[in-house]
Design a protein around this motif. Structure first.
Motif, PDB file in Angstrom:
ATOM      1  N   ILE A  56       1.124  -1.229  -0.127  1.00 16.38           N
ATOM      2  CA  ILE A  56       0.005   0.027  -0.002  1.00 16.38           C
ATOM      3  C   ILE A  56       0.831   1.276   0.169  1.00 16.38           C
ATOM      4  CG2 ILE A  56      -1.776   1.481   1.446  1.00 16.38           C
ATOM      5  CD1 ILE A  56      -2.897  -1.481   2.325  1.00 16.38           C
ATOM      6  N   MET A  57       1.885   1.321   0.798  1.00 14.10           N
ATOM      7  CA  MET A  57       2.741   2.598   0.781  1.00 14.10           C
ATOM      8  C   MET A  57       3.569   2.823  -0.377  1.00 14.10           C
ATOM      9  SD  MET A  57       2.283   3.816   3.560  1.00 14.10           S
ATOM     10  CE  MET A  57       3.266   4.970   3.782  1.00 14.10           C
ATOM     11  N   LYS A  58       3.960   1.524  -1.116  1.00  8.28           N
ATOM     12  CA  LYS A  58       4.751   1.747  -2.289  1.00  8.28           C
ATOM     13  C   LYS A  58       3.517   2.231  -3.398  1.00  8.28           C
ATOM     14  CE  LYS A  58       7.490  -1.039  -5.690  1.00  8.28           C
ATOM     15  NZ  LYS A  58       6.761  -0.261  -6.708  1.00  8.28           N
ATOM     16  N   ALA A  59       2.541   1.867  -3.362  1.00  7.55           N
ATOM     17  CA  ALA A  59       1.387   2.210  -4.504  1.00  7.55           C
ATOM     18  C   ALA A  59       1.386   3.811  -4.169  1.00  7.55           C
ATOM     19  CB  ALA A  59       0.259   1.610  -4.163  1.00  7.55           C
ATOM     20  N   VAL A  60       1.068   4.148  -2.945  1.00  7.83           N
ATOM     21  CA  VAL A  60       1.009   5.650  -2.585  1.00  7.83           C
ATOM     22  C   VAL A  60       2.294   6.455  -3.234  1.00  7.83           C
ATOM     23  CG1 VAL A  60       0.765   7.444  -0.872  1.00  7.83           C
ATOM     24  CG2 VAL A  60      -0.563   5.418  -0.765  1.00  7.83           C
ATOM     25  N   ALA A  61       3.348   5.697  -2.767  1.00  9.37           N
ATOM     26  CA  ALA A  61       4.527   6.529  -3.118  1.00  9.37           C
ATOM     27  C   ALA A  61       4.938   6.522  -4.692  1.00  9.37           C
ATOM     28  CB  ALA A  61       5.557   5.763  -2.575  1.00  9.37           C
ATOM     29  N   ASP A  62       4.337   5.520  -5.405  1.00 12.35           N
ATOM     30  CA  ASP A  62       4.600   5.501  -6.883  1.00 12.35           C
ATOM     31  C   ASP A  62       3.752   6.426  -7.390  1.00 12.35           C
ATOM     32  OD1 ASP A  62       6.556   3.667  -6.543  1.00 12.35           O
ATOM     33  OD2 ASP A  62       5.257   1.589  -7.042  1.00 12.35           O
ATOM     34  N   THR A  63       2.350   6.525  -7.035  1.00 13.97           N
ATOM     35  CA  THR A  63       1.409   7.628  -7.660  1.00 13.97           C
ATOM     36  C   THR A  63       1.556   8.990  -7.213  1.00 13.97           C
ATOM     37  OG1 THR A  63      -0.059   5.582  -7.440  1.00 13.97           O
ATOM     38  CG2 THR A  63      -1.114   7.712  -7.656  1.00 13.97           C
ATOM     39  N   MET A  64       2.362   9.335  -6.162  1.00  8.54           N
ATOM     40  CA  MET A  64       2.567  10.638  -5.758  1.00  8.54           C
ATOM     41  C   MET A  64       3.060  11.589  -6.953  1.00  8.54           C
ATOM     42  SD  MET A  64       1.758  12.484  -2.897  1.00  8.54           S
ATOM     43  CE  MET A  64       1.301  11.197  -1.983  1.00  8.54           C
ATOM     44  N   PRO A  65       3.899  11.229  -7.596  1.00  6.87           N
ATOM     45  CA  PRO A  65       4.525  12.297  -8.488  1.00  6.87           C
ATOM     46  C   PRO A  65       3.497  12.628  -9.820  1.00  6.87           C
ATOM     47  CG  PRO A  65       6.237  10.441  -8.234  1.00  6.87           C
ATOM     48  CD  PRO A  65       4.859   9.957  -7.478  1.00  6.87           C
ATOM     49  N   ASP A  66       2.612  11.660 -10.205  1.00  6.14           N
ATOM     50  CA  ASP A  66       1.504  12.132 -11.007  1.00  6.14           C
ATOM     51  C   ASP A  66       0.431  12.909 -10.059  1.00  6.14           C
ATOM     52  OD1 ASP A  66       2.749  10.622 -12.882  1.00  6.14           O
ATOM     53  OD2 ASP A  66       1.929   8.542 -12.470  1.00  6.14           O
ATOM     54  N   PHE A  67       0.212  12.523  -8.983  1.00  2.00           N
ATOM     55  CA  PHE A  67      -0.827  13.404  -8.157  1.00  2.00           C
ATOM     56  C   PHE A  67      -0.264  14.797  -7.868  1.00  2.00           C
ATOM     57  CE2 PHE A  67      -1.886  15.040  -4.085  1.00  2.00           C
ATOM     58  CZ  PHE A  67      -3.309  15.140  -4.051  1.00  2.00           C
ATOM     59  N   ILE A  68       0.921  15.066  -7.803  1.00  2.00           N
ATOM     60  CA  ILE A  68       1.600  16.169  -7.588  1.00  2.00           C
ATOM     61  C   ILE A  68       1.546  17.240  -9.150  1.00  2.00           C
ATOM     62  CG2 ILE A  68       3.524  17.708  -7.064  1.00  2.00           C
ATOM     63  CD1 ILE A  68       4.205  15.589  -5.194  1.00  2.00           C
ATOM     64  N   ALA A  69       1.894  16.313 -10.133  1.00  2.00           N
ATOM     65  CA  ALA A  69       1.838  17.026 -11.466  1.00  2.00           C
ATOM     66  C   ALA A  69       0.447  17.489 -11.762  1.00  2.00           C
ATOM     67  CB  ALA A  69       2.249  16.093 -12.492  1.00  2.00           C
ATOM     68  N   ALA A  70      -0.722  16.715 -11.310  1.00  2.00           N
ATOM     69  CA  ALA A  70      -1.919  17.141 -11.790  1.00  2.00           C
ATOM     70  C   ALA A  70      -2.603  18.148 -10.995  1.00  2.00           C
ATOM     71  CB  ALA A  70      -2.854  15.605 -11.467  1.00  2.00           C
ATOM     72  N   LEU A  71      -2.000  18.487  -9.949  1.00  2.00           N
ATOM     73  CA  LEU A  71      -2.435  19.537  -9.005  1.00  2.00           C
ATOM     74  C   LEU A  71      -2.425  20.890  -9.490  1.00  2.00           C
ATOM     75  CD1 LEU A  71      -1.411  18.453  -5.460  1.00  2.00           C
ATOM     76  CD2 LEU A  71      -3.652  18.363  -6.542  1.00  2.00           C
ATOM     77  N   ASN A  72      -3.359  21.902  -9.468  1.00  2.00           N
ATOM     78  CA  ASN A  72      -2.874  23.436  -9.941  1.00  2.00           C
ATOM     79  C   ASN A  72      -1.771  23.964  -8.920  1.00  2.00           C
ATOM     80  OD1 ASN A  72      -4.433  24.391  -7.441  1.00  2.00           O
ATOM     81  ND2 ASN A  72      -6.067  24.487  -8.740  1.00  2.00           N
ATOM     82  N   GLU A  73      -1.684  25.070  -9.323  1.00  2.00           N
ATOM     83  CA  GLU A  73      -0.589  25.771  -8.680  1.00  2.00           C
ATOM     84  C   GLU A  73      -0.933  26.172  -7.202  1.00  2.00           C
ATOM     85  OE1 GLU A  73       1.962  29.919  -8.910  1.00  2.00           O
ATOM     86  OE2 GLU A  73       1.435  28.990 -10.618  1.00  2.00           O
ATOM     87  N   ASP A  74      -2.024  26.412  -6.838  1.00  2.00           N
ATOM     88  CA  ASP A  74      -2.279  26.899  -5.420  1.00  2.00           C
ATOM     89  C   ASP A  74      -2.478  25.600  -4.724  1.00  2.00           C
ATOM     90  OD1 ASP A  74      -2.521  29.650  -5.918  1.00  2.00           O
ATOM     91  OD2 ASP A  74      -4.588  29.543  -6.521  1.00  2.00           O
ATOM     92  N   ALA A  75      -2.965  24.452  -5.356  1.00  2.00           N
ATOM     93  CA  ALA A  75      -2.994  23.198  -4.445  1.00  2.00           C
ATOM     94  C   ALA A  75      -1.655  22.449  -4.251  1.00  2.00           C
ATOM     95  CB  ALA A  75      -3.789  22.224  -5.150  1.00  2.00           C
ATOM     96  N   VAL A  76      -0.667  22.825  -5.281  1.00  2.00           N
ATOM     97  CA  VAL A  76       0.634  22.312  -4.988  1.00  2.00           C
ATOM     98  C   VAL A  76       1.270  23.022  -3.959  1.00  2.00           C
ATOM     99  CG1 VAL A  76       2.880  22.165  -6.158  1.00  2.00           C
ATOM    100  CG2 VAL A  76       0.907  21.538  -7.497  1.00  2.00           C
TER     101      VAL A  76
END
Length: 158
Positions: A56-76
């Motif tokens: 589960i932790m590996k899945a979250v860590a692997d998904t985090m870069p795509d999640f951050i890239a998908a956020l708008n500037e204020d959300a980042v």
């Protein structure tokens, strides 16, 4: 007097004492093997649970870069600010080096630290005020408990 027990069915006192005692099973190799099997099964369950948590932790860590890239500037900015606020100091410094993190997050931390300092100062002043009121109330009670001549003598000595 009424008889509640049929004397023909009653057993001698020694037999009743034996029944009242709890039988303690003797340890045997069969019992030891059963306990060892139980320990192995529990160990396997723990390993499965740990492996599941790790995946589960590996899945979250692997998904985090795509999640951050998908956020708008204020959300980042808000994401990095919140993440760094709960991180340890060492991890906070590491997170601060992330490529998608803006410098504005540093300013957000400075403002939050100032607000925390103000809140802490207000908390300390309230605690000091309460302590002073408590002390004054205790002194007032002590003064009432003393005879009037002693209060006058204490005042003249001061």
């Amino acid at each position: 007097m009424t008889q509640f027990l049929n004397p023909a069915l009653a057993s001698p006192k020694a037999a009743r004492k034996e029944r009242a005692q709890i039988a303690v099973p003797t340890a045997s190799s069969t019992t030891d093997r059963a306990v060892q099997t139980l320990y192995r099964a529990l160990g396997k369950d723990l390993k499965r649970s740990d492996n599941k948590d790790r995946l589960i932790m590996k899945a979250v860590a692997d998904t985090m870069p795509d999640f951050i890239a998908a956020l708008n500037e204020d959300a980042v900015e808000a994401f990095f600010f919140a993440l760094e606020r709960v991180a340890t100091p060492a991890n906070r410094r590491r997170i601060a080096m992330h490529a998608l993190r803006d410098a504005i997050v540093d300013e957000m931390h400075i403002e939050a630290d100032e607000e925390d300092a103000i809140a802490e100062a207000e908390k300390e002043s309230v605690e000091a005020k309460i302590a002073a009121e408590t002390k004054a109330a205790a002194d007032g009670k002590a003064a009432k408990a003393m005879p009037q001549e002693q209060v006058a003598a204490d005042a003249s000595n001061s």
